[in-house]
Design a protein around this motif. Structure first.
Motif, PDB file in Angstrom:
ATOM      1  N   UNK A 112       0.830  -1.212   0.000  1.00 38.85           N
ATOM      2  CA  UNK A 112       0.000   0.000   0.000  1.00 38.85           C
ATOM      3  C   UNK A 112       0.865   1.263   0.000  1.00 38.85           C
ATOM      4  N   UNK A 113       1.919   1.264   0.809  1.00 34.39           N
ATOM      5  CA  UNK A 113       2.796   2.432   0.865  1.00 34.39           C
ATOM      6  C   UNK A 113       3.545   2.615  -0.444  1.00 34.39           C
ATOM      7  N   UNK A 114       3.961   1.499  -1.060  1.00 35.45           N
ATOM      8  CA  UNK A 114       4.653   1.601  -2.343  1.00 35.45           C
ATOM      9  C   UNK A 114       3.724   2.167  -3.416  1.00 35.45           C
ATOM     10  N   UNK A 115       2.482   1.653  -3.480  1.00 40.45           N
ATOM     11  CA  UNK A 115       1.543   2.141  -4.481  1.00 40.45           C
ATOM     12  C   UNK A 115       1.185   3.605  -4.238  1.00 40.45           C
ATOM     13  N   UNK A 116       1.068   3.995  -2.959  1.00 43.51           N
ATOM     14  CA  UNK A 116       0.786   5.394  -2.637  1.00 43.51           C
ATOM     15  C   UNK A 116       1.937   6.284  -3.092  1.00 43.51           C
ATOM     16  N   UNK A 117       3.163   5.869  -2.778  1.00 37.84           N
ATOM     17  CA  UNK A 117       4.333   6.648  -3.211  1.00 37.84           C
ATOM     18  C   UNK A 117       4.382   6.732  -4.727  1.00 37.84           C
ATOM     19  N   UNK A 118       4.129   5.614  -5.425  1.00 38.69           N
ATOM     20  CA  UNK A 118       4.231   5.596  -6.878  1.00 38.69           C
ATOM     21  C   UNK A 118       3.201   6.518  -7.526  1.00 38.69           C
TER      22      UNK A 118
ATOM     23  N   UNK B 100       1.768   9.129  -6.247  1.00 38.58           N
ATOM     24  CA  UNK B 100       1.905  10.537  -5.866  1.00 38.58           C
ATOM     25  C   UNK B 100       3.256  11.117  -6.259  1.00 38.58           C
ATOM     26  N   UNK B 101       4.220  10.266  -6.664  1.00 39.03           N
ATOM     27  CA  UNK B 101       5.578  10.748  -6.933  1.00 39.03           C
ATOM     28  C   UNK B 101       6.071  10.481  -8.346  1.00 39.03           C
TER      29      UNK B 101
ATOM     30  N   UNK C 185      -1.700   8.654 -15.121  1.00 39.98           N
ATOM     31  CA  UNK C 185      -2.630   7.535 -15.262  1.00 39.98           C
ATOM     32  C   UNK C 185      -3.785   7.676 -14.285  1.00 39.98           C
ATOM     33  N   UNK C 186      -3.472   8.040 -13.034  1.00 42.74           N
ATOM     34  CA  UNK C 186      -4.523   8.209 -12.031  1.00 42.74           C
ATOM     35  C   UNK C 186      -5.451   9.354 -12.404  1.00 42.74           C
ATOM     36  N   UNK C 187      -4.858  10.464 -12.853  1.00 45.87           N
ATOM     37  CA  UNK C 187      -5.672  11.616 -13.245  1.00 45.87           C
ATOM     38  C   UNK C 187      -6.560  11.289 -14.439  1.00 45.87           C
ATOM     39  N   UNK C 188      -6.042  10.519 -15.378  1.00 42.02           N
ATOM     40  CA  UNK C 188      -6.831  10.114 -16.537  1.00 42.02           C
ATOM     41  C   UNK C 188      -8.025   9.274 -16.117  1.00 42.02           C
TER      42      UNK C 188
END
Length: 211
Positions: free
Chosen positions: A10-16, A18-19, A26-29
């Motif tokens: 979860x922390x890795x995906x959050x960092x990826x 947001x950074x 991709x998230x914004x799309x």
């Protein structure tokens, strides 16, 4: 405990998300293309993920409730726990190595470090982690109806996470073939590509990008 690998992921995906610019876009799309009210529509998916991780945590519950064992069962459980830790470290190393390798060139094919032997050490490490965790729980579980129900749930959870990981592996392998198929570096890459589903017509899926 299973909280450590889940928290790491979860922390890795959050960092990826947001950074790393590529994943931010991709998230914004995804957010822009989502229809009105889609957050509520995602509730079944979120509930399904929660159920999956609950089932995947059952081996830990089975181990915690088990009476001390000896002999072959104890040896099997210790071996499985060791393999689970190996899977955790492999997945963490794969994510870390790939993230660093792609910082200078996001489109680069990563073939060094753990990727020299395994094409997807992050996925394959997760598969080893959860398979070994389930094996440890089964080795320690007492013979009772409650343990049988927990064992069944754990096996369903194991099947579920392996389905997700094999689907991600299949999608990423297809993406690699489409992107790097003519690259001599890709052709010379002998790393094990992992277990895949049978090829189906159509473009690669985006599952590997989202996991």
């Amino acid at each position: 405990t299973c909280a450590l690998p889940i928290s790491r992921l979860c922390l890795f995906l959050l960092w990826r998300e947001t950074s790393v610019p590529r994943f931010q876009k991709l998230r914004e799309k995804i957010e822009r293309s989502a229809p009105t009210g889609s957050r509520l529509n995602r509730a079944p998916f979120v509930a399904g993920c929660s159920l999956l991780y609950y089932l995947m945590s059952l081996p830990v519950v089975m181990s915690a409730r088990a009476a001390p064992v000896a002999g072959l069962r104890a040896a099997a459980a210790k071996t499985a726990v060791g393999l689970a830790w190996a899977g955790f470290l492999l997945a963490a190393a794969g994510d870390a190595y790939k993230s660093v390798a792609k910082r200078s060139d996001p489109s680069a094919l990563v073939t060094g470090g753990p990727f020299a032997l395994l094409a997807h050490p992050n996925y394959q490490g997760e598969q080893l982690l959860w398979t070994a965790s389930t094996a440890a729980g089964l080795a320690l579980a007492p013979l009772s109806w409650a343990s049988a129900a927990s064992a069944l749930g754990a096996l369903v959870g194991l099947a579920g996470i392996n389905f997700v990981l094999v689907q991600a592996t299949t999608g990423l392998n297809a993406r690699h073939r489409a992107t790097y198929g003519d690259d001599p570096k890709f052709r010379a890459w002998t790393a094990w590509k992992g277990v895949e589903f049978a090829a189906t017509p159509g473009p690669p899926t985006g599952v590997s990008e989202l996991y």
